[in-house]
Design an enzyme around this catalytic site. Sequence first.
Site, PDB file in Angstrom:
ATOM      1  N   SER A   1       0.826  -1.200   0.000  1.00  0.00           N
ATOM      2  CA  SER A   1       0.000   0.000   0.000  1.00  0.00           C
ATOM      3  C   SER A   1       0.865   1.257   0.000  1.00  0.00           C
ATOM      4  O   SER A   1       1.619   1.505  -0.945  1.00  0.00           O
ATOM      5  CB  SER A   1      -0.944  -0.035   1.203  1.00  0.00           C
ATOM      6  OG  SER A   1      -1.931   0.957   1.115  1.00  0.00           O
TER       7      SER A   1
ATOM      8  N   ASP B   1     -10.648  -5.266  -4.018  1.00  0.00           N
ATOM      9  CA  ASP B   1     -10.017  -4.404  -3.024  1.00  0.00           C
ATOM     10  C   ASP B   1     -10.749  -3.072  -3.046  1.00  0.00           C
ATOM     11  O   ASP B   1     -10.691  -2.343  -4.035  1.00  0.00           O
ATOM     12  CB  ASP B   1      -8.532  -4.228  -3.361  1.00  0.00           C
ATOM     13  CG  ASP B   1      -7.780  -3.337  -2.374  1.00  0.00           C
ATOM     14  OD1 ASP B   1      -8.435  -2.681  -1.545  1.00  0.00           O
ATOM     15  OD2 ASP B   1      -6.540  -3.285  -2.440  1.00  0.00           O
TER      16      ASP B   1
ATOM     17  N   HIS C   1      -7.649  -5.406   1.177  1.00  0.00           N
ATOM     18  CA  HIS C   1      -6.512  -4.531   0.923  1.00  0.00           C
ATOM     19  C   HIS C   1      -5.237  -5.024   1.597  1.00  0.00           C
ATOM     20  O   HIS C   1      -4.156  -4.524   1.303  1.00  0.00           O
ATOM     21  CB  HIS C   1      -6.855  -3.116   1.422  1.00  0.00           C
ATOM     22  CG  HIS C   1      -5.852  -2.077   1.045  1.00  0.00           C
ATOM     23  ND1 HIS C   1      -5.573  -1.744  -0.265  1.00  0.00           N
ATOM     24  CD2 HIS C   1      -5.046  -1.289   1.816  1.00  0.00           C
ATOM     25  CE1 HIS C   1      -4.649  -0.799  -0.296  1.00  0.00           C
ATOM     26  NE2 HIS C   1      -4.308  -0.511   0.955  1.00  0.00           N
TER      27      HIS C   1
END
Length: 333
Positions: free
Chosen positions: A127, A279, A308
């Site tokens: 991320s 996601d 995620h």
Amino acid sequence: MKAEISLTFIPRSATIPTKKQSNPSSITRKSKMGTVQEAHNVRVLGAGDTTIVLGHGFGTDQSVWKHLVPHLVDQYKVVLYDNMGAGTTNPDYFDFDRYATLEGYAYDLIAILEEFNVVKCIYVGHSLSSMIGVIASIFRPDLFHKLIMISASPRLVIAEALHLFALLPQRGFEFSRKVLLFGFRFVNTDDYYGGFEQEDIDQLCSAMETNYKSWISGFAPLVVGGDMDSVAVQEFSRTLFNMRPDIALSVFRTIFTFDSRHFLGRVTVPCHIIQSSKDLAVPVAVAEYLHQNLGGKSIVEVVSMEGHLPQLSAPELTVPVLLRHIQHDIVGA
């Protein structure tokens, strides 16, 4: 009164300044090696000629890699660290100006690699740390062999899709319009369409300030993809709750205001993009956008899984994929 401590790790060869960079003359620090290692809880495990560096995303810490690390240590040297602001770091070290941009985190990463004499590493970023790795690789491409990017996005925004009330179990927050807690849309350009309003971000941040624990109860299941009984959701809730609320709020604002699209074309290090098929934060279209706009060679693999944080919620699917991308380079790269 507690003394204020300001730590800034500026790598010796970095040439691109951060926005709002702290004044180095005001830095209080121990020896450089001790400061970097202590501040980021750096751990070096395993052995091998190849070094793998693992960078975590918002709301987690290095424990998010607990399912992957056992598969690496017999063959590789593994470097784990915590981004500044994680609940495991000293909150007195968090510089709100420095970490208002991703460049501050990128300089930290470079400093860690330099201090531990890491060169040509395989960097696995999740991320936010995916984009931190992107920026660091532009500053110091010699330090990276390749980037493996999980759930990466160069630009996160608020999408008009759901009421925030549907995401928070405890009501009581009033909003002027429908907002989504952690959505994505393209920002308005010829090839990147969408938009958000600052008012939405301000209201979401107000909800965090009003009742941080309640916010976590809604946010964690939404992002992980599960209910509060899920082990993965409970683990993510734990690391989120460990963050000091004002720091979490600051990082959250950074997530929703950063725009790293202009960096993509300057990346020369090969990039492996790993994406969940479902996601909420980063849909599949974003992985393809990265693939089309990264300056170096890249490859995309979309895995049939939800959430995620797949390395935490679906390790049985994610770990084999990561191992394959760690072991094999892009053909011709």
